[in-house]
Scaffold this motif. Structure first.
Motif, PDB file in Angstrom:
ATOM      1  N   GLN A   1       0.671  -1.176  -0.004  1.00  0.00           N
ATOM      2  CA  GLN A   1      -0.173  -0.020  -0.106  1.00  0.00           C
ATOM      3  C   GLN A   1       0.839   1.309  -0.020  1.00  0.00           C
ATOM      4  O   GLN A   1       0.346   2.390  -0.016  1.00  0.00           O
ATOM      5  CB  GLN A   1      -0.921   0.001   1.084  1.00  0.00           C
ATOM      6  CG  GLN A   1      -2.001  -1.006   1.224  1.00  0.00           C
ATOM      7  CD  GLN A   1      -3.035  -1.037   2.205  1.00  0.00           C
ATOM      8  OE1 GLN A   1      -2.855  -0.525   3.354  1.00  0.00           O
ATOM      9  NE2 GLN A   1      -4.249  -1.488   2.191  1.00  0.00           N
TER      10      GLN A   1
ATOM     11  N   THR B   1      -1.280   7.694  -0.083  1.00  0.00           N
ATOM     12  CA  THR B   1      -0.846   7.147   1.064  1.00  0.00           C
ATOM     13  C   THR B   1      -0.394   8.005   2.140  1.00  0.00           C
ATOM     14  O   THR B   1       0.677   8.565   1.757  1.00  0.00           O
ATOM     15  CB  THR B   1      -0.347   5.702   0.650  1.00  0.00           C
ATOM     16  OG1 THR B   1      -1.280   4.934  -0.002  1.00  0.00           O
ATOM     17  CG2 THR B   1       0.346   5.055   2.186  1.00  0.00           C
TER      18      THR B   1
ATOM     19  N   LEU C   1     -15.147   6.093  -6.729  1.00  0.00           N
ATOM     20  CA  LEU C   1     -15.019   4.749  -6.655  1.00  0.00           C
ATOM     21  C   LEU C   1     -16.409   3.875  -6.784  1.00  0.00           C
ATOM     22  O   LEU C   1     -16.156   2.926  -7.463  1.00  0.00           O
ATOM     23  CB  LEU C   1     -14.306   4.052  -5.422  1.00  0.00           C
ATOM     24  CG  LEU C   1     -12.705   4.247  -5.274  1.00  0.00           C
ATOM     25  CD1 LEU C   1     -12.280   3.150  -6.043  1.00  0.00           C
ATOM     26  CD2 LEU C   1     -12.174   5.517  -5.746  1.00  0.00           C
TER      27      LEU C   1
ATOM     28  N   ARG D   1      -3.583   2.859   0.019  1.00  0.00           N
ATOM     29  CA  ARG D   1      -4.745   2.424   1.089  1.00  0.00           C
ATOM     30  C   ARG D   1      -6.029   2.678   0.502  1.00  0.00           C
ATOM     31  O   ARG D   1      -6.209   3.472  -0.378  1.00  0.00           O
ATOM     32  CB  ARG D   1      -4.580   3.360   2.445  1.00  0.00           C
ATOM     33  CG  ARG D   1      -3.287   3.323   3.036  1.00  0.00           C
ATOM     34  CD  ARG D   1      -3.238   3.950   4.467  1.00  0.00           C
ATOM     35  NE  ARG D   1      -1.910   3.975   5.166  1.00  0.00           N
ATOM     36  CZ  ARG D   1      -1.686   3.237   5.986  1.00  0.00           C
ATOM     37  NH1 ARG D   1      -2.399   2.148   6.289  1.00  0.00           N
ATOM     38  NH2 ARG D   1      -0.548   3.460   6.627  1.00  0.00           N
ATOM     39  N   PRO D   2      -7.093   1.775   0.981  1.00  0.00           N
ATOM     40  CA  PRO D   2      -8.304   1.923   0.674  1.00  0.00           C
ATOM     41  C   PRO D   2      -8.811   3.451   0.630  1.00  0.00           C
ATOM     42  O   PRO D   2      -8.720   4.165   1.553  1.00  0.00           O
ATOM     43  CB  PRO D   2      -9.163   0.992   1.594  1.00  0.00           C
ATOM     44  CG  PRO D   2      -8.320   0.074   2.072  1.00  0.00           C
ATOM     45  CD  PRO D   2      -6.816   0.848   1.906  1.00  0.00           C
TER      46      PRO D   2
ATOM     47  N   HIS E   1     -11.528   4.845   2.116  1.00  0.00           N
ATOM     48  CA  HIS E   1     -12.201   5.102   3.092  1.00  0.00           C
ATOM     49  C   HIS E   1     -11.196   5.329   4.380  1.00  0.00           C
ATOM     50  O   HIS E   1     -11.497   5.766   5.486  1.00  0.00           O
ATOM     51  CB  HIS E   1     -13.438   4.070   3.516  1.00  0.00           C
ATOM     52  CG  HIS E   1     -12.792   2.592   3.835  1.00  0.00           C
ATOM     53  ND1 HIS E   1     -12.691   1.932   2.726  1.00  0.00           N
ATOM     54  CD2 HIS E   1     -12.262   2.197   5.076  1.00  0.00           C
ATOM     55  CE1 HIS E   1     -12.167   0.914   3.446  1.00  0.00           C
ATOM     56  NE2 HIS E   1     -11.774   0.829   4.767  1.00  0.00           N
ATOM     57  N   HIS E   2      -9.966   4.872   4.105  1.00  0.00           N
ATOM     58  CA  HIS E   2      -8.932   4.898   5.138  1.00  0.00           C
ATOM     59  C   HIS E   2      -8.716   6.258   5.453  1.00  0.00           C
ATOM     60  O   HIS E   2      -8.331   7.195   4.732  1.00  0.00           O
ATOM     61  CB  HIS E   2      -7.683   4.111   4.715  1.00  0.00           C
ATOM     62  CG  HIS E   2      -6.821   3.434   5.678  1.00  0.00           C
ATOM     63  ND1 HIS E   2      -6.375   4.391   6.701  1.00  0.00           N
ATOM     64  CD2 HIS E   2      -6.585   2.307   6.002  1.00  0.00           C
ATOM     65  CE1 HIS E   2      -5.548   3.730   7.587  1.00  0.00           C
ATOM     66  NE2 HIS E   2      -5.678   2.444   7.430  1.00  0.00           N
TER      67      HIS E   2
ATOM     68  N   ARG F   1      -4.998   8.449   4.068  1.00  0.00           N
ATOM     69  CA  ARG F   1      -4.630   8.725   3.031  1.00  0.00           C
ATOM     70  C   ARG F   1      -5.164   9.882   2.584  1.00  0.00           C
ATOM     71  O   ARG F   1      -6.027  10.675   3.487  1.00  0.00           O
ATOM     72  CB  ARG F   1      -5.396   7.771   2.029  1.00  0.00           C
ATOM     73  CG  ARG F   1      -6.768   7.556   1.996  1.00  0.00           C
ATOM     74  CD  ARG F   1      -7.458   6.872   0.731  1.00  0.00           C
ATOM     75  NE  ARG F   1      -7.016   7.436  -0.513  1.00  0.00           N
ATOM     76  CZ  ARG F   1      -6.407   6.722  -1.298  1.00  0.00           C
ATOM     77  NH1 ARG F   1      -6.046   5.348  -1.253  1.00  0.00           N
ATOM     78  NH2 ARG F   1      -6.126   7.527  -2.586  1.00  0.00           N
TER      79      ARG F   1
END
Length: 387
Positions: A127, A158, A278, A293-294, A296-297, A300
């Protein structure tokens, strides 16, 4: 067809409020801050206010803000000024940096390597997150050094665990520089909380014009450890000589004041745009991979999505989007039939079937839901043409 701008990580436009603040310093408020007459005093006061605005945004004292021409100069000053030939005699003889640093960090580090400084490149995971265990192994052997680690990656968004990395480095007597060019103005950044000694800022990433930035020298000890790498007058605390670029300093201060009003709320709004984007990609039905990273994280950037489309070439996607008046950036290039994936995606071991079709989308203050929806329509058309 209206233009869609999704390349805010390359540069933001100068915000109208920022532009309006700086313009008078090209004309009626043109004084030199180094002069003792009234025009000089007015200019000096403007620079002091701008410095205070930047300091307030980053939670440091104003005297710790050193204006530069941008993040590249700030990074070079931090690295060469602490570990280069003009640095103090007890300067670091080792430098460590993450595998995904910007060239403005890699290049001065490599220059130091040619002068005998030992360079270590710390790996990242899939990631793009710094490997803290590898960092500690480097810091624990061979004496103190300088760690350079970016806060937000310019390609994937990220966020690195800078606070944790700084704590590890300092346990072994290292100094820490953080390239925060892509983070300042987009997310809250607190230099004290990060625990770093130096931090770079890029004006044109946060709605100031190109050609201005800052280096934060975060403590008296950090100031003792850094020396200028250019020489002349004593401006900027003796670290950055030359007559002050007052209009641009005012602009960076205005951009900092703008960010200070609503950076957290604006970040939340832009994250919602990212989630919408997305979800729309899912509806297109083309296999893709989000790098980093996703979405929603929390760790990031809220307004960056580097997306790899399976079975497509980044250059072909870019060409299709340019034809549809969409501005984005590619994460891979094709030369003589060979695909060259970016160094960042290589360091993350991104699967080539996705990395070869990597496109970076980044949005900002002026992006609305309608722009996201229109982007998805034009992207679907482009991908459909590619088969």
């Amino acid at each position: 067809m209206r233009h869609l701008y999704f390349d805010y990580n390359a540069t933001t436009l100068t915000h109208p409020e920022v532009r309006d603040m700086m313009l008078p310093y090209f004309s009626e408020k043109f004084g030199n801050p180094g002069c003792s007459h009234l025009p000089g005093m007015f200019a000096r006061e403007a620079v002091a206010e701008a410095r205070a605005n930047v300091a307030a945004l980053l939670n440091v004292e104003p005297e710790f803000v050193i204006f530069t021409s941008g993040a590249t100069e700030a990074n070079n000053l931090a690295i060469l000024g602490t570990a280069g030939p003009f640095a103090p005699e007890d300067r670091p003889r080792r430098i460590a940096l993450s595998a995904v640093e910007h060239p403005a960090v890699f290049a001065p580090a490599t220059a130091l390597e040619r002068l005998g400084v030992k360079k270590f490149v710390i790996p990242v995971d899939s990631q793009g997150v710094l490997d803290l265990a590898s960092l500690e192994r480097v810091c624990a052997t061979g004496g103190p050094g300088l760690l350079a680690v970016m806060l937000a990656n310019n390609e994937t968004g990220t966020l690195n665990p800078v606070q944790e990395a700084a704590a590890i480095a300092k346990e072994y007597g290292w100094f820490v520089h953080c390239d925060a060019a892509q983070a300042v103005g987009k997310i809250p950044v607190d230099v004290r909380d990060l625990g770093v000694d130096y931090l770079s800022v890029a004006g044109h990433k946060c709605y100031a014009p190109k050609g201005v930035g800052a280096l934060i020298v975060a403590s008296d000890e950090a100031r003792r450890r850094i020396q200028p790498v250019t020489f002349g007058g004593g401006q900027e605390g003796g670290l950055r000589p030359g007559t002050e670029n007052v209009p641009y300093m005012v602009a960076l201060g205005a951009a900092a004041e703008l960010a200070g009003r609503d950076v957290a709320a604006e970040a939340a709004r832009q994250k919602a745009l990212g989630l919408r984007f997305l979800a729309g990609l899912d509806d297109i039905g083309r296999a893709f991979m989000l790098f980093g990273r996703p979405m929603h994280h929390d760790a990031r950037l809220p307004q960056t999505a580097n997306v790899g489309f399976e079975g497509a070439a980044a250059g072909d996607i870019l060409s299709g989007l340019v034809a549809r008046d969409v501005a984005v950036s590619g994460g891979a290039a094709c030369h003589a039939g060979q695909v060259r994936v970016s160094a960042t995606l290589q360091a993350m071991n991104a699967p080539e079937r996705y990395a070869a079709g990597a496109i970076r989308f980044s949005w900002g203050r002026f992006t609305q839901e309608a722009d996201i929806d229109e982007l998805l329509e034009r992207l679907e058309e482009t991908l459909g043409e590619l088969g």
